[in-house]
Design an enzyme around this catalytic site. Structure first.
Site: not given
Length: 157
Positions: A119-120
């Site tokens: 989850p950037c």
């Protein structure tokens, strides 16, 4: 690699798996031969559950290819950011051992081969500023708002 495409609220997502796990998640549709594969099917199902607010943690195996040692450290830290929470680029830099490398964290996020699952989108600028995302700021905002909404609904029930 074997490829599939999943329709999502943020548009088409192209998925690739190898024999070890999910190795790519790209925004948009890739021009590749699409295949049926149990891992691709499971990934599609988990993504649909995530977008429906029913899944907070992906359990599919990952096969991270490439990246420098620093990038791999950043990607590992991204996976530790809890659902519905955010860290700044500077906080991630400090956690991975180089407090002055906030910009390098941004570059590593941009090179993340498995967006959404790694989850950037949970990494923001100083003060919570909405900056940088390979899928564009509106998609980043959508993902963060989804997670915030589900987190609040969970707390209030």
């Amino acid at each position: 690699m074997r490829w599939a495409v999943v329709d999502s609220p943020i548009g088409d997502l192209s998925l690739a798996v190898d024999d070890d796990g999910l190795c790519r998640l790209n925004f948009g549709r890739v021009d590749r031969h699409l295949e049926q594969d149990p891992l691709l099917t499971e990934t599609q199902e988990q993504l649909k559950a995530y977008f429906a607010g029913e899944l907070k943690e992906f359990t599919i195996p990952l096969s991270v290819r490439g990246g420098t040692d620093f990038e791999r450290a950043v990607w590992a830290q991204l996976s530790r950011i809890p659902y519905g929470e955010m860290q700044t680029y500077g906080e991630v830099a400090k956690i991975v051992g180089d407090a002055g490398a906030a910009r390098a964290v941004g570059t590593a996020c941009n090179r993340n081969p498995i967006a959404v699952v790694v989850p950037c989108h949970r990494v923001v600028g100083a003060g919570g500023k909405m900056v940088g995302f390979g899928g564009g700021i509106p998609l980043k905002r959508h993902l963060l708002e989804l997670e915030a909404r589900i987190t609040l609904e969970t707390l209030w029930t």
